[in-house]
Motif scaffolding. Structure first.
Motif, PDB file in Angstrom:
ATOM      1  N   UNK A 287      -9.057  12.439   4.504  1.00 48.06           N
ATOM      2  CA  UNK A 287      -9.628  13.773   4.602  1.00 48.06           C
ATOM      3  C   UNK A 287      -9.266  14.608   3.394  1.00 48.06           C
ATOM      4  N   UNK A 288     -10.124  15.542   3.039  1.00 54.50           N
ATOM      5  CA  UNK A 288      -9.915  16.329   1.823  1.00 54.50           C
ATOM      6  C   UNK A 288      -8.701  17.236   1.910  1.00 54.50           C
ATOM      7  N   UNK A 289      -8.323  17.654   3.110  1.00 56.24           N
ATOM      8  CA  UNK A 289      -7.238  18.629   3.263  1.00 56.24           C
ATOM      9  C   UNK A 289      -5.874  17.975   3.433  1.00 56.24           C
ATOM     10  N   UNK A 290      -5.816  16.662   3.678  1.00 55.98           N
ATOM     11  CA  UNK A 290      -4.517  16.047   3.930  1.00 55.98           C
ATOM     12  C   UNK A 290      -3.757  15.826   2.630  1.00 55.98           C
ATOM     13  N   UNK A 291      -2.442  15.747   2.771  1.00 57.71           N
ATOM     14  CA  UNK A 291      -1.555  15.562   1.627  1.00 57.71           C
ATOM     15  C   UNK A 291      -1.181  14.091   1.509  1.00 57.71           C
ATOM     16  N   UNK A 292      -1.323  13.520   0.314  1.00 63.85           N
ATOM     17  CA  UNK A 292      -0.919  12.135   0.090  1.00 63.85           C
ATOM     18  C   UNK A 292       0.252  12.102  -0.874  1.00 63.85           C
ATOM     19  N   UNK A 293       1.141  11.122  -0.646  1.00 65.84           N
ATOM     20  CA  UNK A 293       2.358  10.990  -1.441  1.00 65.84           C
ATOM     21  C   UNK A 293       2.561   9.532  -1.813  1.00 65.84           C
ATOM     22  N   UNK A 294       2.725   9.278  -3.103  1.00 67.10           N
ATOM     23  CA  UNK A 294       3.110   7.953  -3.561  1.00 67.10           C
ATOM     24  C   UNK A 294       4.530   8.027  -4.083  1.00 67.10           C
ATOM     25  N   UNK A 295       5.422   7.241  -3.484  1.00 60.00           N
ATOM     26  CA  UNK A 295       6.801   7.165  -3.943  1.00 60.00           C
ATOM     27  C   UNK A 295       6.962   5.934  -4.826  1.00 60.00           C
ATOM     28  N   UNK A 296       7.248   6.183  -6.090  1.00 65.96           N
ATOM     29  CA  UNK A 296       7.399   5.127  -7.082  1.00 65.96           C
ATOM     30  C   UNK A 296       8.869   4.866  -7.344  1.00 65.96           C
ATOM     31  N   UNK A 297       9.271   3.593  -7.237  1.00 71.73           N
ATOM     32  CA  UNK A 297      10.625   3.197  -7.619  1.00 71.73           C
ATOM     33  C   UNK A 297      10.629   2.346  -8.883  1.00 71.73           C
ATOM     34  N   UNK A 298       9.532   1.666  -9.161  1.00 69.58           N
ATOM     35  CA  UNK A 298       9.471   0.760 -10.307  1.00 69.58           C
ATOM     36  C   UNK A 298       9.936  -0.630  -9.913  1.00 69.58           C
ATOM     37  N   UNK A 299       9.108  -1.621 -10.166  1.00 68.18           N
ATOM     38  CA  UNK A 299       9.402  -2.991  -9.753  1.00 68.18           C
ATOM     39  C   UNK A 299       9.422  -3.920 -10.954  1.00 68.18           C
ATOM     40  N   UNK A 300      10.267  -4.950 -10.860  1.00 74.37           N
ATOM     41  CA  UNK A 300      10.360  -5.905 -11.964  1.00 74.37           C
ATOM     42  C   UNK A 300       9.047  -6.634 -12.204  1.00 74.37           C
ATOM     43  N   UNK A 301       8.246  -6.828 -11.160  1.00 76.09           N
ATOM     44  CA  UNK A 301       6.965  -7.502 -11.373  1.00 76.09           C
ATOM     45  C   UNK A 301       6.065  -6.682 -12.292  1.00 76.09           C
ATOM     46  N   UNK A 302       6.228  -5.369 -12.286  1.00 74.35           N
ATOM     47  CA  UNK A 302       5.438  -4.528 -13.181  1.00 74.35           C
ATOM     48  C   UNK A 302       5.812  -4.798 -14.637  1.00 74.35           C
ATOM     49  N   UNK A 303       7.111  -4.982 -14.881  1.00 72.41           N
ATOM     50  CA  UNK A 303       7.570  -5.282 -16.239  1.00 72.41           C
ATOM     51  C   UNK A 303       7.112  -6.671 -16.685  1.00 72.41           C
ATOM     52  N   UNK A 304       7.271  -7.653 -15.802  1.00 72.65           N
ATOM     53  CA  UNK A 304       6.906  -9.025 -16.151  1.00 72.65           C
ATOM     54  C   UNK A 304       5.399  -9.140 -16.363  1.00 72.65           C
ATOM     55  N   UNK A 305       4.617  -8.524 -15.484  1.00 72.47           N
ATOM     56  CA  UNK A 305       3.163  -8.559 -15.640  1.00 72.47           C
ATOM     57  C   UNK A 305       2.730  -7.860 -16.932  1.00 72.47           C
ATOM     58  N   UNK A 306       3.413  -6.776 -17.278  1.00 73.55           N
ATOM     59  CA  UNK A 306       3.094  -6.068 -18.522  1.00 73.55           C
ATOM     60  C   UNK A 306       3.366  -6.944 -19.733  1.00 73.55           C
ATOM     61  N   UNK A 307       4.529  -7.617 -19.730  1.00 73.95           N
ATOM     62  CA  UNK A 307       4.861  -8.447 -20.888  1.00 73.95           C
ATOM     63  C   UNK A 307       3.977  -9.689 -20.947  1.00 73.95           C
ATOM     64  N   UNK A 308       3.579 -10.218 -19.806  1.00 68.85           N
ATOM     65  CA  UNK A 308       2.621 -11.335 -19.806  1.00 68.85           C
ATOM     66  C   UNK A 308       1.323 -10.909 -20.483  1.00 68.85           C
ATOM     67  N   UNK A 309       0.834  -9.725 -20.144  1.00 66.26           N
ATOM     68  CA  UNK A 309      -0.374  -9.186 -20.761  1.00 66.26           C
ATOM     69  C   UNK A 309      -0.168  -8.975 -22.257  1.00 66.26           C
ATOM     70  N   UNK A 310       0.964  -8.386 -22.612  1.00 65.61           N
ATOM     71  CA  UNK A 310       1.262  -8.125 -24.023  1.00 65.61           C
ATOM     72  C   UNK A 310       1.400  -9.414 -24.819  1.00 65.61           C
ATOM     73  N   UNK A 311       2.050 -10.417 -24.242  1.00 66.18           N
ATOM     74  CA  UNK A 311       2.231 -11.696 -24.931  1.00 66.18           C
ATOM     75  C   UNK A 311       0.873 -12.335 -25.230  1.00 66.18           C
ATOM     76  N   UNK A 312      -0.035 -12.290 -24.267  1.00 63.45           N
ATOM     77  CA  UNK A 312      -1.359 -12.865 -24.471  1.00 63.45           C
ATOM     78  C   UNK A 312      -2.127 -12.115 -25.559  1.00 63.45           C
TER      79      UNK A 312
END
Length: 330
Positions: A287-312
């Motif tokens: 709904x347009x009026x509701x509040x959404x929240x994303x809590x980010x902690x940061x995951x190692x898979x994000x780093x590994x996936x990023x470097x896999x992309x960068x390596x390629x």
């Protein structure tokens, strides 16, 4: 054995934050699909209690790797970044070290890209009023990530260091055709905003529920320890909560654990992981009026996936520096 070295310049040129959003969508879906392995991060608290040394291993798809990093919040007043380290990528068949990359740049880009992904999935389609709390190393890539998924008409920033906020606004605004408003208080910065990103090193709340407009989407990024939070409890209670990974949130997120300890929420307050939204298994905003929240902690898979992309990309374009580090039998 040849290993590819990638500098911060290589990383920023080869993986703009807008391009990284799709990389993060695939990585977080792999987490939620059960196609990734990642133990909880190992954190060594250094003398004094404020600084930390972290190790974060992960395997995702056919890639294995780790990030090793220091976190020194006080570096904001020095020439050093608050997060300094490296990301390592190893081959899945022989375990050879394929690449070493600057951890600070990857962390800033992938963290911001995940916030961009969350905003794409959860913010109202017409959201165009952005507020950023904190003017450190995550501010610029977050601005670019949000602009990649929403048209930003108005932009405000607040930092406990007014001088830093002024300097950041003067540097980040003109190249992007934006007039960034520097606010004297966090309340003024978020009043009426459609999208709020909290990027501070604060251990106590900098954002209060009473300041927020209906329909706001919040990316809570800065606090990553069980004893630290950027949001007051009411903000969490009144929001539809999504996370990068349930297990990490239940063990490491003060933004979640503190209101839970107060009896305000239970584990069931976490509606889904971001990867579940990517896969279409769970509804995000309803709904347009509701509040959404994303809590980010940061995951190692994000780093590994990023470097896999960068390596390629680096291999295809002949970027980076190859060095011989051993690892072959002679």
């Amino acid at each position: 054995m040849a290993t590819l070295l990638l500098t911060d310049r290589d990383i920023n040129e080869l993986m703009p934050v807008a391009d990284c959003i799709d990389v993060m969508a695939d990585a977080l879906r792999a987490v939620s699909d059960g196609n990734a392995q990642l133990p909880l991060r190992t954190i060594l608290r250094l003398p004094g209690g404020r600084n930390a040394f972290g190790s974060m291993p992960a395997a995702v798809g056919d890639s294995i790797g780790a990030k090793v990093i220091t976190v020194f919040p006080g570096n904001a007043d020095t020439r050093y970044d608050s997060h300094i380290g490296v990301v390592l990528l190893f081959g899945a068949e022989h375990g050879e070290l394929l690449a070493i990359a600057d951890g600070s740049s990857i962390t800033a880009i992938r963290t911001s890209a995940v916030s961009g992904l969350a905003t794409k999935l959860l913010a109202r389609p017409d959201a165009d009023d952005l507020s950023i709390l904190g003017a450190g190393v995550l501010a610029t890539p977050h601005l670019d990530a949000i602009r990649a998924v929403r048209r930003v008409r108005r932009m405000r920033v607040w930092s406990r260091s007014g001088t830093r906020a002024q300097e950041w606004a003067a540097k980040a605004g003109p190249p992007r055709g934006l007039s960034i408003e520097v606010c004297e208080s966090a309340q003024a910065a978020v009043s009426g905003a459609d999208i709020v990103c909290t990027l501070t090193a604060s251990r106590t709340p900098v954002l209060e529920s009473a300041w927020l407009a209906p329909g706001v989407h919040i990316n809570a990024v800065g606090a990553s320890l069980a004893q630290a939070r950027e949001l007051d409890s009411e903000t969490v209670v009144q929001s539809r909560l999504f996370v990068d990974r349930r297990e990490s949130t239940l063990a490491e997120s003060g933004d979640f654990l503190i209101p839970k300890s107060e009896g305000r929420i239970t584990d069931g307050h976490i509606l889904a992981e971001l990867g579940d939204l990517v896969a279409g298994r769970v509804a995000g905003r309803t709904g347009a009026a509701e509040r959404t929240l994303f809590k980010s902690l940061g995951l190692a898979v994000e780093d590994v996936a990023s470097l896999r992309y960068l390596h390629a990309r680096a291999t295809a374009l002949g970027r980076g520096t190859m060095v011989e580090l051993g690892g072959l039998r002679h």
